[in-house]
Design a protein around this motif. Structure first.
Motif, short mmCIF file in Angstrom:
data_model
loop_
_atom_site.label_atom_id
_atom_site.label_comp_id
_atom_site.label_asym_id
_atom_site.label_seq_id
_atom_site.Cartn_x
_atom_site.Cartn_y
_atom_site.Cartn_z
N PRO A 137 9.93 -0.95 3.46
CA PRO A 137 11.21 -1.31 2.84
C PRO A 137 11.90 -0.06 2.28
CG PRO A 137 9.49 -2.81 2.14
CD PRO A 137 8.82 -1.70 2.90
N ALA A 138 13.21 -0.01 2.42
CA ALA A 138 13.99 1.16 1.98
C ALA A 138 13.77 1.48 0.50
CB ALA A 138 15.47 0.94 2.26
N ALA A 139 13.59 0.46 -0.31
CA ALA A 139 13.41 0.68 -1.76
C ALA A 139 12.15 1.49 -2.06
CB ALA A 139 13.36 -0.65 -2.49
N GLY A 140 11.16 1.47 -1.16
CA GLY A 140 9.91 2.19 -1.39
C GLY A 140 9.77 3.47 -0.59
N PHE A 141 10.84 3.88 0.10
CA PHE A 141 10.78 5.08 0.95
C PHE A 141 11.48 6.23 0.24
CE2 PHE A 141 12.69 7.96 4.02
CZ PHE A 141 11.60 8.28 4.81
N ARG A 142 10.83 7.42 0.27
CA ARG A 142 11.42 8.58 -0.39
C ARG A 142 11.00 9.86 0.32
NH1 ARG A 142 10.25 12.20 -4.84
NH2 ARG A 142 8.11 11.47 -4.93
N LEU A 143 11.97 10.67 0.68
CA LEU A 143 11.67 12.00 1.20
C LEU A 143 11.25 12.86 0.02
CD1 LEU A 143 14.63 12.56 3.67
CD2 LEU A 143 12.20 12.45 4.28
N ALA A 153 8.14 15.90 4.38
CA ALA A 153 7.12 14.97 3.86
C ALA A 153 7.83 13.80 3.21
CB ALA A 153 6.22 15.68 2.85
N TYR A 154 7.15 12.65 3.20
CA TYR A 154 7.72 11.45 2.60
C TYR A 154 6.63 10.59 1.98
CZ TYR A 154 6.16 9.08 6.85
OH TYR A 154 5.39 8.58 7.88
N GLU A 155 7.06 9.64 1.15
CA GLU A 155 6.20 8.61 0.56
C GLU A 155 6.84 7.27 0.87
OE1 GLU A 155 4.78 11.00 -3.46
OE2 GLU A 155 6.43 9.55 -3.60
N ALA A 156 6.02 6.23 0.94
CA ALA A 156 6.55 4.91 1.22
C ALA A 156 5.55 3.85 0.79
CB ALA A 156 6.84 4.76 2.72
N GLU A 157 6.04 2.63 0.73
CA GLU A 157 5.21 1.45 0.51
C GLU A 157 5.23 0.65 1.80
OE1 GLU A 157 3.44 0.23 -2.13
OE2 GLU A 157 3.88 1.98 -3.37
N VAL A 158 4.05 0.26 2.30
CA VAL A 158 3.95 -0.53 3.52
C VAL A 158 3.02 -1.71 3.29
CG1 VAL A 158 4.38 1.46 5.02
CG2 VAL A 158 2.03 0.82 4.48
N MET A 177 0.84 -1.17 0.00
CA MET A 177 0.00 0.00 0.00
C MET A 177 0.90 1.24 0.00
SD MET A 177 -2.58 1.05 3.09
CE MET A 177 -3.57 2.49 2.95
N LYS A 178 0.60 2.17 -0.87
CA LYS A 178 1.35 3.42 -0.91
C LYS A 178 0.80 4.37 0.14
CE LYS A 178 3.08 6.96 -3.91
NZ LYS A 178 4.31 6.75 -4.56
N VAL A 179 1.71 4.97 0.92
CA VAL A 179 1.33 5.92 1.96
C VAL A 179 2.15 7.18 1.80
CG1 VAL A 179 0.60 4.16 3.63
CG2 VAL A 179 2.97 4.97 3.64
N ASP A 180 1.64 8.26 2.38
CA ASP A 180 2.43 9.48 2.44
C ASP A 180 2.22 10.09 3.81
OD1 ASP A 180 -0.20 9.90 1.13
OD2 ASP A 180 0.33 12.01 1.26
N GLY A 181 3.26 10.73 4.28
CA GLY A 181 3.20 11.31 5.60
C GLY A 181 3.99 12.58 5.69
N GLN A 182 3.81 13.25 6.82
CA GLN A 182 4.56 14.48 7.05
C GLN A 182 4.57 14.79 8.52
OE1 GLN A 182 2.31 17.41 4.80
NE2 GLN A 182 1.42 18.19 6.69
N CYS A 183 5.47 15.71 8.89
CA CYS A 183 5.53 16.17 10.26
C CYS A 183 4.35 17.12 10.52
CB CYS A 183 6.86 16.88 10.52
SG CYS A 183 7.10 18.37 9.53
N HIS A 184 4.18 17.52 11.75
CA HIS A 184 3.05 18.37 12.14
C HIS A 184 3.04 19.71 11.42
CE1 HIS A 184 0.59 20.88 14.91
NE2 HIS A 184 -0.15 19.78 14.89
N CYS A 185 4.21 20.33 11.24
CA CYS A 185 4.26 21.65 10.60
C CYS A 185 4.34 21.57 9.08
CB CYS A 185 5.42 22.48 11.15
SG CYS A 185 7.06 21.95 10.62
N GLY A 186 4.57 20.38 8.52
CA GLY A 186 4.63 20.21 7.07
C GLY A 186 5.99 20.47 6.44
N ALA A 187 7.01 20.75 7.23
CA ALA A 187 8.34 21.02 6.68
C ALA A 187 8.96 19.78 6.05
CB ALA A 187 9.26 21.57 7.78
#
Length: 135
Positions: free
Chosen positions: A46-52, A13-18, A1-11
């Motif tokens: 997995p590192a291959a699916g993680f990207r800042l 952000a990242y994407e990943a596969e989980v 599953m593709k996910v995206d996340g960020q810190c509280h202030c939005g500075a």
């Protein structure tokens, strides 16, 4: 599953596969202190699916009682914990559930670790596999 996340202030952000349904809850005292809560909920990517995709987290290396070293990444502006990973060439990133936009869709925790340190008032699904320490 593709996910995206960020810190509280939005500075940051990242994407990943989980893997949906693979949440782990950790009750160790390090996770309690670092999260400022009773436990920390994580999901492995997995590192291959993680990207800042925005910003660069501040990091520090935490040495556990076992001697194992982990990089802990957080936003230096708002302090949001983002992930943990190995010091060199991480195979995976342990993402902090609260930073993911899709956290409601990830299912319930499948395992709990360091339950010997769980606070007595914390209850989680009985279906979760439990370990008194590090499995």
């Amino acid at each position: 599953m593709k996910v995206d996340g960020q810190c509280h202030c939005g500075a940051i952000a990242y994407e990943a596969e989980v893997q949906e349904g693979s949440i782990t809850v950790c009750h160790c005292t390090d996770c309690q202190a670092h999260s400022g809560s009773a436990f920390r909920a994580n999901i492995s990517a997995p590192a291959a699916g993680f990207r800042l995709v925005r910003g660069a987290p501040r990091t520090y290396v935490k040495t556990a009682a076992s001697g194992a070293k982990r990089v802990l990444a957080f936003c230096e502006t708002c302090g949001t914990p983002l992930y943990a990973c190995a010091v060199e060439e991480p195979a995976a990133y342990s993402l902090r559930i609260g930073t993911l936009k899709q956290r409601q869709e990830l299912g319930t925790p499948k395992r709990q670790i360091w339950t010997q340190r769980r606070l007595p008032w914390v209850t989680l699904p009985e279906s979760a596999e439990t370990f008194p320490g590090q499995p």
